[in-house]
Design a protein around this motif. Sequence first.
Motif, short mmCIF file in Angstrom:
data_model
loop_
_atom_site.label_atom_id
_atom_site.label_comp_id
_atom_site.label_asym_id
_atom_site.label_seq_id
_atom_site.Cartn_x
_atom_site.Cartn_y
_atom_site.Cartn_z
N LEU A 1 -4.69 2.29 3.77
CA LEU A 1 -4.51 2.87 2.45
C LEU A 1 -4.55 4.39 2.99
O LEU A 1 -3.73 5.28 2.42
N PRO B 1 -6.73 -2.84 -3.45
CA PRO B 1 -6.39 -1.99 -2.39
C PRO B 1 -7.31 -1.40 -1.33
O PRO B 1 -7.19 -0.94 -0.35
N ARG B 2 -8.45 -1.25 -2.20
CA ARG B 2 -9.46 -0.58 -1.52
C ARG B 2 -10.25 -1.27 -0.60
O ARG B 2 -11.00 -0.68 0.19
N CYS C 1 -6.70 0.69 -8.94
CA CYS C 1 -6.81 0.01 -8.12
C CYS C 1 -7.25 -1.45 -8.68
O CYS C 1 -7.08 -2.48 -8.45
N ALA D 1 0.91 -1.20 0.08
CA ALA D 1 0.05 -0.12 0.06
C ALA D 1 0.79 1.12 -0.05
O ALA D 1 0.39 2.34 -0.49
N ALA E 1 -0.41 3.98 -2.53
CA ALA E 1 -0.69 5.26 -1.97
C ALA E 1 0.15 6.56 -2.80
O ALA E 1 -0.59 7.24 -3.00
#
Length: 471
Positions: free
Chosen positions: A432, A425-426, A414, A381, A385
């Motif tokens: 995150l 990743p969400r 994503c 992440a 990010a």
Amino acid sequence: MSEAVIRTATAGPTSPGSPADPGLLASLDPLLREWLPRQRWFAGKGRPVTAFSLVAATELLPPTAKLGLYHLLVRAHQPLALGASSHPGDCYQLFIGVREALPPRLAPALIGHVDEGPLAGHTVYEALHDTRPAELLLEAVRTQARIGGLRFERDPHQEIREGLVPRLMTAEQSNSSVVYGDTFILKLLRRVVPGVNPDLELPLALAREGCPRVPAPTGWLRAEVAGEPYVLGVLQPFMQGVSDGWELALRELAKGEDFGAQARALGRATAEVHTALARALPTVTFGHTQLQQLVDGMIERLEAATQAVPTLRPYAPGLRSAFTALADLAAEGRTWTAQRVHGDLHLGQCLRSPGGQWSLIDFEGEPSKPLAERRMPQPPARDIAGMLRSFDYAALSADPPAPGWAATCRAAYCSGYAEVSGVDPRTDPVLLRACETDKAIYEVVYEARHRPDWLPVPMAAIERYVTPDLI
């Protein structure tokens, strides 16, 4: 390049102008104090240089010739920045050319005219602008030369032709790059530290894994100084016709074009690199102890940032909550997998080929961080990010700003990442959010110091991050 034209600071008797001459650095001192802080890659802007000390020096061409060339590792001593602990000063790699007079074509490379000492009456300049010194560097890699403490090494399976014409890239960057013909690019690190540099370590590991998303190193330059290893440069294939991800995004924004398909492809490329790194190098599990250390580092950076940029202070409690929320999950028993990552991923670190393939470059990590920290395993992440923040930067730099464009890119990136990794990743919003917040705080400090006109871009994100529902 033959050993006959090379002198080093530790070999043979001292000759006038040789690196071992104690007056050499003293004679360059006043010129370097003026020139060095003006360089894009100088990290200590805003603080005067109080002294220089010589870490290592090698004479590549003797000053008695028409052209002299020195390779220097010089430590610049400066007053400490506000809130900083004791620091010995940053060490910089310099290529110093020496001529009696500088031809007009080299005027932009001027460092200054030496008035006293062993080079009195000569002109010194940034040698990478000059064809002959740049040619010598490639020839040294090609022949695997050993010059004092310098070691030029190469991959024996890749050919390096002679006679490639060099040119110094003039785009602003935190290091210096020389392109040879349209075949190779030599990235020379400017601020150097002892140890294993990830800018060589990770591409070599990815090459062993056969990952096509990262150019495999062709050669590299190392040094051994007082028993400590330094990585000084990396030679890689030059990718012709590629588009820088940042410039490509800005062009699409200016035309009002959708960037979603590109963002999705870039997410897939990122996941491929992460997957290959996880195969090539050890992964670890972050439990409560490791996550608390991660969170403590984020909080420390927040506190230092509020001291450096008072504008941040009203937002500090909300920003801190992003980090404590992550610590709370770890305290409840949540774990995360950590691995080696890119460390400074953004659109400018990505290149798109004419055929539409994305590649990732520049694995050095954030140069402001200690090398040991840059080489630590991190949750993926961290990289994600960085890319999401880059979409935000592009959207807010447009005229007019296009926040909806950034949201579309975030979602597409994503999704592309999930297609390869199997993990969106969400689905881990607390991690995150913490990583994005940490990155935005870094950006605020950077912009306040170097580009105040850009400060509203990360500050707009800071305002959103203190209200999670608005992210």
